[in-house]
Design an enzyme around this catalytic site. Structure first.
Site, PDB file in Angstrom:
ATOM      1  CB  CYS A 131      -0.985  -0.028   1.166  1.00 32.19           C
ATOM      2  SG  CYS A 131      -2.352   1.152   0.987  1.00 32.19           S
ATOM      3  CG  HIS A 235      -3.327  -3.409   3.296  1.00 30.14           C
ATOM      4  ND1 HIS A 235      -2.456  -2.960   4.264  1.00 30.14           N
ATOM      5  CD2 HIS A 235      -3.832  -2.295   2.682  1.00 30.14           C
ATOM      6  CE1 HIS A 235      -2.427  -1.640   4.255  1.00 30.14           C
ATOM      7  NE2 HIS A 235      -3.245  -1.214   3.302  1.00 30.14           N
ATOM      8  CD  GLU A 237      -1.088  -6.025   5.513  1.00 33.64           C
ATOM      9  OE1 GLU A 237      -1.220  -4.815   5.820  1.00 33.64           O
ATOM     10  OE2 GLU A 237      -0.752  -6.400   4.372  1.00 33.64           O
TER      11      GLU A 237
END
Length: 265
Positions: A131, A235, A237
């Site tokens: 990001c 993202h 994650e």
């Protein structure tokens, strides 16, 4: 255990604010837990890299015994670098003025992270941006950003929805014949979207590896030269298989393989 890869995670900054009750007069450096957890899911050890005291581009913190510690020392010790999300970039970092007072960004963090990128690339270590991290990579190598998508590209998709945050999704198109396409070719193309800035002018010697099919927004970039430097706008994650989102495990595995390959023989 001793052979585990050590992956540096860039720090977020929280500056002194009298309105805060805890540590109001102190600058905090921290990482959001899901990024190191993502790195750990690949079997690597995440290490937050604090900024040095003073000028982050070259100053070292001295211990009193005359032994200086700087970002180059971390780049030599660690096997790779992950730049994660957070505050906007300061438009001055890419030679622009803020178009709105709300988008001043974090000039100090920009300076620190650009110095980190330079140190790890000089050491021959891979760098991966998430990001803001992808945007920082683009700026570090000479690119520019759209400061606010709704203002400057009003016909674009909604790329950030504060109410749903990481549950804001859209699809992504992988550019054929890129490394990312070879890693994710048969995977779901649903990703999260948590950003209001994006790549405007792509940095020299970079290629686009993914775009949003609805408005052309750049979603992934990679250095085209020998340096292993890449980033994604989403993202990884935050992705969960139960959401039906992209399985980012091949991206992490490829980054960690590059980190291991950078170790001296």
């Amino acid at each position: 255990m001793t052979d585990r890869l050590k992956i540096g995670i860039s720090a977020c900054f929280l500056y002194p604010d009298p309105a805060r009750s805890a540590f109001a007069k102190k600058t905090l450096q921290y990482v959001e837990q899901s990024v190191p957890h993502w790195v750990m899911s690949g079997g690597a050890l995440p290490v937050m890299i604090p900024s040095p005291v003073g000028d982050v581009t070259g100053a070292k913190h001295f211990t009193g015994e005359g032994d200086g510690v700087g970002l180059a020392d971390y780049a030599q010790w660690l096997d790779g670098l992950v730049l994660h999300g957070g505050a906007d970039l300061w438009p001055g970092s890419y030679q622009e003025e803020p178009i709105d007072a709300r988008w001043q960004g974090d000039a100090g963090r920009d300076k620190y992270e650009i110095a980190l990128v330079n140190a790890f690339v000089a050491a021959g270590k891979p760098v991966f941006g998430i990001c803001r991290g992808m945007q920082l990579i683009n700026v570090a190598f000479g690119g520019t950003l759209v400061q606010d998508i709704p203002t400057q590209r009003p016909d674009a998709l909604t790329h950030r929805d504060a109410d749903v945050y990481d549950q804001n999704f859209h699809t992504v198109n992988l550019v054929p014949d890129t490394r990312l396409a070879s890693l994710l070719g048969g995977a779901s193309n649903k990703i999260n979207s948590v950003h209001h800035q994006c790549v405007k002018d792509l940095a020299p010697n970079f290629v686009v590896e993914a775009r949003c099919p609805d408005d052309g927004t750049v979603e992934a970039i990679r250095h085209s030269g020998p340096a292993w430097v890449a980033g994604v706008q989403w993202h990884p994650e935050f992705h969960r298989l139960e959401y039906g989102t992209l399985d980012d495990a091949p991206i992490l595995a490829d980054f960690l393989a590059a980190a291991r390959a950078s170790r001296p023989v």
